[in-house]
Design an enzyme around this catalytic site. Structure first.
Site, PDB file in Angstrom:
ATOM      1  N   ASP A 204      -2.012   4.068  22.587  1.00  0.00           N
ATOM      2  CA  ASP A 204      -3.185   3.853  21.743  1.00  0.00           C
ATOM      3  C   ASP A 204      -3.160   4.880  20.619  1.00  0.00           C
ATOM      4  O   ASP A 204      -2.207   5.661  20.516  1.00  0.00           O
ATOM      5  CB  ASP A 204      -4.478   3.980  22.576  1.00  0.00           C
ATOM      6  CG  ASP A 204      -4.740   5.414  23.039  1.00  0.00           C
ATOM      7  OD1 ASP A 204      -3.901   6.300  22.807  1.00  0.00           O
ATOM      8  OD2 ASP A 204      -5.810   5.637  23.638  1.00  0.00           O
ATOM      9  N   ASP A 206      -5.786   7.877  18.997  1.00  0.00           N
ATOM     10  CA  ASP A 206      -7.023   8.606  19.290  1.00  0.00           C
ATOM     11  C   ASP A 206      -7.502   9.373  18.054  1.00  0.00           C
ATOM     12  O   ASP A 206      -6.720  10.097  17.437  1.00  0.00           O
ATOM     13  CB  ASP A 206      -6.780   9.608  20.424  1.00  0.00           C
ATOM     14  CG  ASP A 206      -6.178   8.954  21.660  1.00  0.00           C
ATOM     15  OD1 ASP A 206      -6.924   8.310  22.396  1.00  0.00           O
ATOM     16  OD2 ASP A 206      -4.941   9.085  21.863  1.00  0.00           O
ATOM     17  N   ASP A 290      -9.099   4.695  20.207  1.00  0.00           N
ATOM     18  CA  ASP A 290     -10.234   5.442  20.748  1.00  0.00           C
ATOM     19  C   ASP A 290     -10.857   6.263  19.629  1.00  0.00           C
ATOM     20  O   ASP A 290     -10.162   7.030  18.955  1.00  0.00           O
ATOM     21  CB  ASP A 290      -9.783   6.407  21.864  1.00  0.00           C
ATOM     22  CG  ASP A 290      -9.454   5.687  23.169  1.00  0.00           C
ATOM     23  OD1 ASP A 290      -9.934   4.550  23.354  1.00  0.00           O
ATOM     24  OD2 ASP A 290      -8.731   6.270  23.992  1.00  0.00           O
TER      25      ASP A 290
HETATM   26  N1  CTP Z   1      -9.309  11.762  27.316  1.00  0.00           N
HETATM   27  C1  CTP Z   1     -10.558  12.154  27.724  1.00  0.00           C
HETATM   28  N2  CTP Z   1     -11.436  11.250  28.256  1.00  0.00           N
HETATM   29  C2  CTP Z   1     -11.064   9.962  28.385  1.00  0.00           C
HETATM   30  C3  CTP Z   1      -9.802   9.540  27.983  1.00  0.00           C
HETATM   31  C4  CTP Z   1      -8.931  10.475  27.438  1.00  0.00           C
HETATM   32  O1  CTP Z   1     -10.880  13.322  27.579  1.00  0.00           O
HETATM   33  N3  CTP Z   1     -11.936   9.099  28.936  1.00  0.00           N
HETATM   34  C5  CTP Z   1      -8.377  12.741  26.749  1.00  0.00           C
HETATM   35  C6  CTP Z   1      -7.223  13.006  27.681  1.00  0.00           C
HETATM   36  O2  CTP Z   1      -7.476  14.101  28.508  1.00  0.00           O
HETATM   37  C7  CTP Z   1      -6.094  13.284  26.729  1.00  0.00           C
HETATM   38  C8  CTP Z   1      -6.488  12.614  25.422  1.00  0.00           C
HETATM   39  O3  CTP Z   1      -7.846  12.230  25.568  1.00  0.00           O
HETATM   40  O4  CTP Z   1      -6.014  14.658  26.519  1.00  0.00           O
HETATM   41  C9  CTP Z   1      -5.625  11.451  25.067  1.00  0.00           C
HETATM   42  O5  CTP Z   1      -5.615  10.500  26.120  1.00  0.00           O
HETATM   43  P1  CTP Z   1      -4.708   9.219  26.105  1.00  0.00           P
HETATM   44  O6  CTP Z   1      -4.901   8.457  24.855  1.00  0.00           O
HETATM   45  O7  CTP Z   1      -4.967   8.495  27.370  1.00  0.00           O
HETATM   46  O8  CTP Z   1      -3.235   9.821  26.243  1.00  0.00           O
HETATM   47  P2  CTP Z   1      -2.184  10.323  25.155  1.00  0.00           P
HETATM   48  O9  CTP Z   1      -1.806  11.695  25.535  1.00  0.00           O
HETATM   49  O10 CTP Z   1      -2.697  10.123  23.770  1.00  0.00           O
HETATM   50  O11 CTP Z   1      -0.941   9.401  25.440  1.00  0.00           O
HETATM   51  P3  CTP Z   1      -0.662   7.913  24.887  1.00  0.00           P
HETATM   52  O12 CTP Z   1       0.388   8.073  23.850  1.00  0.00           O
HETATM   53  O13 CTP Z   1      -0.177   7.145  26.061  1.00  0.00           O
HETATM   54  O14 CTP Z   1      -1.928   7.358  24.334  1.00  0.00           O
HETATM   55 MN    MN Z   2      -3.529   8.272  23.195  1.00  0.00          MN
HETATM   56 MN    MN Z   3      -6.798   7.358  24.332  1.00  0.00          MN
END
Ligand code: CTP
Ligand code: MN
Ligand code: MN
Ligand code: MN
Length: 366
Positions: A204, A206, A290
């Site tokens: 995703d 963020d 997100d």
């Molecule tokens: N996070 C959070 N609360 C959530 C979801 C995520 O605090 N409900 C934080 C996680 O702890 C993480 C960050 O947001 O540090 C990013 O989460 P995520 O998008 O799931 O992972 P990524 O590290 O960005 O990996 P990816 O490339 O798979 O998205």
């Molecule tokens: Mn992410």
């Molecule tokens: Mn995320």
């Protein structure tokens, strides 16, 4: 043949937040195996086992060279009996028999397929499996009631399981920036998550949004979402309002690790550039995004908390609690000894309060 004396020994700190973990992993043969077992444990609601495998994998990611012999691992932290058994298997046989049998198990395959649907977690997938649903076709035929998120997840299944590129993340960043500037000029958008850590792809994108004047950010998310919706950029969105001020259990100690910021879990409709168009002639793709809004006073904590990796964050909180008698969240840092909140306007200050060397985002890939 390499003698024991010639084998390099490693010295590694026990908390992931004390280590510099880049994306340059010299032990992916081992970390892939341990990560798969971690994932399987998490999908089976065995969180303790999941964390143990994640910690072991993270330790190996931080090693400066490839491990070739078990003797190199002597005295290293984070490697439990089970993880060592898996490592030994891979070093001796090229693969881990436990990993291979997990990968081939009907249950693991079904859990992967079903939790690959946005909106479906381990619990729902487990219930479906118990009802005999192992794949998307069986799910569609079953007549299960799906919620709005799951319906969108199923509809855009292929797109959402296709990794997001940095170029796509940047394109979405421009759209979010435009949305935010249109509804509240002066607002700031920061890319967080894996892309901030330098990853080339992600599941995703963020973003963290704030405004330099405290209080101006209140009510921002619904306006941003309305703008994006009016421009046709959203295929799905669910906004959750900020519950930080209403919480009774104290801001630094939320009931779970979930923070209480105003947030939006969304699916963007991203128009493809000409050269990215596929044979199907579909001119757009779905991308998970997100969005989180933070007041400027909590921004440093929010950036730190949303940059990840998930294990790095978990280890930071564990370090704060166990070694410093402090409570760290994505909102604040509370010093339980002094009984007061510690203010910070940068990530560097937070690491300094915690008595940790500053680790830049590109070295938080634990
Ligand atoms: N996070 C959070 N609360 C959530 C979801 C995520 O605090 N409900 C934080 C996680 O702890 C993480 C960050 O947001 O540090 C990013 O989460 P995520 O998008 O799931 O992972 P990524 O590290 O960005 O990996 P990816 O490339 O798979 O998205
Ligand atoms: Mn992410
Ligand atoms: Mn995320
Ligand atoms: Mn290296």
């Amino acid at each position: 043949q390499i003698s024991e004396a010639e084998v390099a020994l490693f010295s590694v700190s026990s908390y992931a937040c004390q280590r510099r973990t880049t994306l340059d992993n010299h032990n992916s043969n081992l970390t892939d195996a341990l990560s798969l077992l971690a994932e399987n444990a998490e999908l089976s609601n065995e969180d303790g086992r999941g964390v143990a495998f994640r910690r072991a994998a993270a330790l190996l990611k931080a090693l400066p060279t490839q491990v070739i012999s078990m003797s190199q691992l002597r005295g290293l932290p984070c490697l439990g009996e089970h993880s060592l058994r898996v490592i030994k298997d891979v070093l001796e046989n090229g693969v881990s028999s436990e990993v291979e049998s997990t990968k081939q198990s009907k249950r693991y395959k079904a859990l992967k397929i079903l939790t690959g649907i946005f909106g479906v977690g381990a619990k729902t997938a487990d219930r479906w499996i118990r009802e005999g649903i192992y794949n998307l076709e069986q799910l569609r035929d079953s007549g299960q009631t799906l919620n709005r998120a799951q319906k969108a997840g199923l509809e855009h299944y292929d797109d959402l399981n296709e990794p997001v590129t940095k170029a796509e993340a940047d394109a979405i960043g421009e759209i979010v920036q435009k949305a935010v500037n249109s509804v509240l000029p002066g607002s700031e958008v920061a890319l967080t998550g894996g892309f901030r850590r330098g990853k080339l792809t992600g599941h995703d994108v963020d973003f963290l949004i704030t405004h330099p004047e405290e209080g101006k950010e209140v009510g921002l998310m619904p306006k941003v979402v309305a703008w994006l919706e009016s421009q046709g950029f959203l295929l799905y969105q669910k906004t959750t309002r900020n519950s930080y001020l209403e919480s009774k259990d104290g801001p630094a100690r939320p009931a779970s690790n979930m923070d209480r910021f105003e947030r939006c879990f969304s699916i963007f409709k991203l128009t493809k550039r000409k050269e990215q168009e596929t044979a199907s002639h579909k001119i757009w793709r779905a991308v998970r995004v997100d969005l989180v809004v933070s007041p400027i006073s909590q921004f440093a904590f929010a950036v730190l908390g949303w940059t990840g990796s998930k294990l790095f964050e978990r280890e930071l909180r564990r370090w704060a609690g166990h070694e410093k008698n402090m409570s760290l969240s994505s909102h604040a840092l509370f010093d339980n000894t002094q009984n007061k909140y510690l203010r910070a306007t940068s990530e560097e200050e937070i690491f300094a309060y915690l008595g940790l060397e500053y680790i830049p985002p590109s070295e938080r890939n634990a």
